[in-house]
Design an enzyme around this catalytic site. Structure first.
Site, PDB file in Angstrom:
ATOM      1  N   ARG A   7      38.164  44.001  28.817  1.00  0.00           N
ATOM      2  CA  ARG A   7      38.544  44.205  30.222  1.00  0.00           C
ATOM      3  C   ARG A   7      39.713  45.189  30.317  1.00  0.00           C
ATOM      4  O   ARG A   7      40.777  44.938  29.730  1.00  0.00           O
ATOM      5  CB  ARG A   7      38.995  42.858  30.797  1.00  0.00           C
ATOM      6  CG  ARG A   7      39.613  42.933  32.161  1.00  0.00           C
ATOM      7  CD  ARG A   7      40.323  41.632  32.523  1.00  0.00           C
ATOM      8  NE  ARG A   7      40.825  41.721  33.881  1.00  0.00           N
ATOM      9  CZ  ARG A   7      41.705  40.877  34.407  1.00  0.00           C
ATOM     10  NH1 ARG A   7      42.175  39.880  33.681  1.00  0.00           N
ATOM     11  NH2 ARG A   7      42.111  41.032  35.631  1.00  0.00           N
TER      12      ARG A   7
ATOM     13  N   HIS B  76      52.313  36.649  32.045  1.00  0.00           N
ATOM     14  CA  HIS B  76      51.397  37.742  32.361  1.00  0.00           C
ATOM     15  C   HIS B  76      51.436  38.757  31.242  1.00  0.00           C
ATOM     16  O   HIS B  76      52.507  39.051  30.703  1.00  0.00           O
ATOM     17  CB  HIS B  76      51.784  38.424  33.688  1.00  0.00           C
ATOM     18  CG  HIS B  76      51.760  37.466  34.833  1.00  0.00           C
ATOM     19  ND1 HIS B  76      50.583  37.022  35.393  1.00  0.00           N
ATOM     20  CD2 HIS B  76      52.756  36.818  35.469  1.00  0.00           C
ATOM     21  CE1 HIS B  76      50.877  36.145  36.341  1.00  0.00           C
ATOM     22  NE2 HIS B  76      52.177  35.998  36.403  1.00  0.00           N
TER      23      HIS B  76
ATOM     24  N   ARG C 247      52.890  47.220  39.028  1.00  0.00           N
ATOM     25  CA  ARG C 247      51.518  47.433  39.488  1.00  0.00           C
ATOM     26  C   ARG C 247      51.445  47.324  41.018  1.00  0.00           C
ATOM     27  O   ARG C 247      52.455  47.490  41.687  1.00  0.00           O
ATOM     28  CB  ARG C 247      50.584  46.438  38.772  1.00  0.00           C
ATOM     29  CG  ARG C 247      50.642  46.600  37.237  1.00  0.00           C
ATOM     30  CD  ARG C 247      49.730  45.632  36.521  1.00  0.00           C
ATOM     31  NE  ARG C 247      48.317  45.883  36.852  1.00  0.00           N
ATOM     32  CZ  ARG C 247      47.330  45.034  36.549  1.00  0.00           C
ATOM     33  NH1 ARG C 247      47.598  43.910  35.902  1.00  0.00           N
ATOM     34  NH2 ARG C 247      46.088  45.323  36.888  1.00  0.00           N
TER      35      ARG C 247
ATOM     36  N   ASN D 215      48.647  31.517  32.168  1.00  0.00           N
ATOM     37  CA  ASN D 215      48.367  32.812  32.784  1.00  0.00           C
ATOM     38  C   ASN D 215      47.268  32.548  33.806  1.00  0.00           C
ATOM     39  O   ASN D 215      46.090  32.432  33.449  1.00  0.00           O
ATOM     40  CB  ASN D 215      47.915  33.844  31.749  1.00  0.00           C
ATOM     41  CG  ASN D 215      47.746  35.219  32.379  1.00  0.00           C
ATOM     42  OD1 ASN D 215      47.700  35.347  33.605  1.00  0.00           O
ATOM     43  ND2 ASN D 215      47.641  36.246  31.551  1.00  0.00           N
TER      44      ASN D 215
ATOM     45  N   ALA E 299      44.586  36.249  38.651  1.00  0.00           N
ATOM     46  CA  ALA E 299      44.752  36.585  40.069  1.00  0.00           C
ATOM     47  C   ALA E 299      45.099  35.370  40.928  1.00  0.00           C
ATOM     48  O   ALA E 299      45.665  35.516  42.015  1.00  0.00           O
ATOM     49  CB  ALA E 299      43.486  37.258  40.586  1.00  0.00           C
TER      50      ALA E 299
ATOM     51  N   TYR F 289      45.266  45.645  29.405  1.00  0.00           N
ATOM     52  CA  TYR F 289      45.300  44.337  28.744  1.00  0.00           C
ATOM     53  C   TYR F 289      45.099  44.392  27.224  1.00  0.00           C
ATOM     54  O   TYR F 289      45.137  43.350  26.566  1.00  0.00           O
ATOM     55  CB  TYR F 289      44.251  43.417  29.377  1.00  0.00           C
ATOM     56  CG  TYR F 289      44.506  43.172  30.855  1.00  0.00           C
ATOM     57  CD1 TYR F 289      45.623  42.448  31.274  1.00  0.00           C
ATOM     58  CD2 TYR F 289      43.649  43.675  31.833  1.00  0.00           C
ATOM     59  CE1 TYR F 289      45.872  42.236  32.616  1.00  0.00           C
ATOM     60  CE2 TYR F 289      43.886  43.462  33.184  1.00  0.00           C
ATOM     61  CZ  TYR F 289      45.002  42.741  33.563  1.00  0.00           C
ATOM     62  OH  TYR F 289      45.256  42.530  34.896  1.00  0.00           O
TER      63      TYR F 289
ATOM     64  N   GLU G 140      55.049  30.459  33.213  1.00  0.00           N
ATOM     65  CA  GLU G 140      54.105  31.445  33.768  1.00  0.00           C
ATOM     66  C   GLU G 140      54.144  32.699  32.896  1.00  0.00           C
ATOM     67  O   GLU G 140      55.230  33.231  32.643  1.00  0.00           O
ATOM     68  CB  GLU G 140      54.539  31.783  35.201  1.00  0.00           C
ATOM     69  CG  GLU G 140      53.688  32.862  35.855  1.00  0.00           C
ATOM     70  CD  GLU G 140      54.190  33.232  37.260  1.00  0.00           C
ATOM     71  OE1 GLU G 140      54.997  32.475  37.848  1.00  0.00           O
ATOM     72  OE2 GLU G 140      53.778  34.299  37.749  1.00  0.00           O
TER      73      GLU G 140
ATOM     74  N   PRO H  99      41.118  33.291  35.587  1.00  0.00           N
ATOM     75  CA  PRO H  99      39.929  34.118  35.772  1.00  0.00           C
ATOM     76  C   PRO H  99      40.020  35.496  35.116  1.00  0.00           C
ATOM     77  O   PRO H  99      41.061  36.135  35.141  1.00  0.00           O
ATOM     78  CB  PRO H  99      39.825  34.257  37.298  1.00  0.00           C
ATOM     79  CG  PRO H  99      41.165  33.901  37.828  1.00  0.00           C
ATOM     80  CD  PRO H  99      41.739  32.908  36.862  1.00  0.00           C
ATOM     81  N   ASN H 100      38.917  35.863  34.525  1.00  0.00           N
ATOM     82  CA  ASN H 100      38.685  37.170  33.904  1.00  0.00           C
ATOM     83  C   ASN H 100      39.416  37.360  32.577  1.00  0.00           C
ATOM     84  O   ASN H 100      39.224  38.372  31.903  1.00  0.00           O
ATOM     85  CB  ASN H 100      39.034  38.321  34.875  1.00  0.00           C
ATOM     86  CG  ASN H 100      38.216  38.236  36.147  1.00  0.00           C
ATOM     87  OD1 ASN H 100      36.991  38.183  36.063  1.00  0.00           O
ATOM     88  ND2 ASN H 100      38.859  38.185  37.302  1.00  0.00           N
TER      89      ASN H 100
HETATM   90  C1  DQA Z   1      47.584  39.096  34.877  1.00  0.00           C
HETATM   91  C2  DQA Z   1      48.085  39.890  36.090  1.00  0.00           C
HETATM   92  C3  DQA Z   1      47.319  39.496  37.323  1.00  0.00           C
HETATM   93  O1  DQA Z   1      47.787  40.255  38.447  1.00  0.00           O
HETATM   94  C4  DQA Z   1      45.835  39.791  37.152  1.00  0.00           C
HETATM   95  O2  DQA Z   1      45.117  39.372  38.287  1.00  0.00           O
HETATM   96  C5  DQA Z   1      45.293  39.189  35.912  1.00  0.00           C
HETATM   97  C6  DQA Z   1      46.083  39.234  34.694  1.00  0.00           C
HETATM   98  C7  DQA Z   1      48.264  39.550  33.577  1.00  0.00           C
HETATM   99  O3  DQA Z   1      48.165  38.799  32.598  1.00  0.00           O
HETATM  100  O4  DQA Z   1      48.847  40.631  33.511  1.00  0.00           O
HETATM  101  O5  DQA Z   1      44.153  38.736  35.886  1.00  0.00           O
HETATM  102  O6  DQA Z   1      47.915  37.719  35.085  1.00  0.00           O
END
Ligand code: DQA
Length: 138
Positions: free
Chosen positions: A17, A97, A104, A71, A74, A22, A95, A9-10
């Site tokens: 964003r 990020h 954070r 990735n 959240a 990011y 995994e 998501p997102n």
């Molecule tokens: C994320 C880190 C997550 O905490 C966050 O909710 C994201 C992006 C990252 O790529 O740093 O959406 O996965």
């Protein structure tokens, strides 16, 4: 070799964003660079904001692809369904990020999915995905 990249998501909003966290590059632009850097690998990309669609995609590729670079956004911090899915697959799951989640908020320090993943790469910007590919092809 077949590798599936999956963004949760997102992450469709990468480039606009929270660019301080990011970055300013869209994933599509970055993905095209990745494909030209690894011409011998069959790289595919999928993004969804919906938890069940991420699971559907992982089940679709997780028995025939060599690896999934995930990735989960959240959902990383909340999803037992993703954990169970990763445990069920044959493909290894890495995994990733973009941000250093440990630098954070506290709620980002907990991952529901790490224990089922081959490894975790966090904090190197979009380069985290490249490092994950390197880990797979190693
Ligand atoms: C994320 C880190 C997550 O905490 C966050 O909710 C994201 C992006 C990252 O790529 O740093 O959406 O996965």
């Amino acid at each position: 070799m077949k590798i599936q990249i999956i963004n949760g998501p997102n992450l469709n909003l990468l480039g606009s964003r929270e660019p301080d966290i990011y970055g300013q590059t869209s994933f599509q632009t970055f993905f095209e660079d990745l494909q030209s850097q690894y011409p011998a690998i069959e790289l595919s990309y999928y993004q969804s904001n919906i938890e069940g669609e991420l699971i559907d995609k992982m089940q679709e590729v997780g028995f025939t692809y060599d690896a999934i670079i995930l990735n989960a956004g959240a959902y990383t911090h909340t999803s037992i369904a993703l954990l169970d899915c990763i445990r069920s697959l044959k493909a290894e799951v890495i995994e990733v990020h973009i941000s250093n989640v440990y630098a954070r908020e506290d709620f980002r320090h907990k991952s529901m999915i790490s224990s089922a993943c081959k490894g975790v790469i966090a904090g190197f910007g979009l380069n985290s995905y490249r490092l994950a590919i390197e880990a797979v092809v190693g």
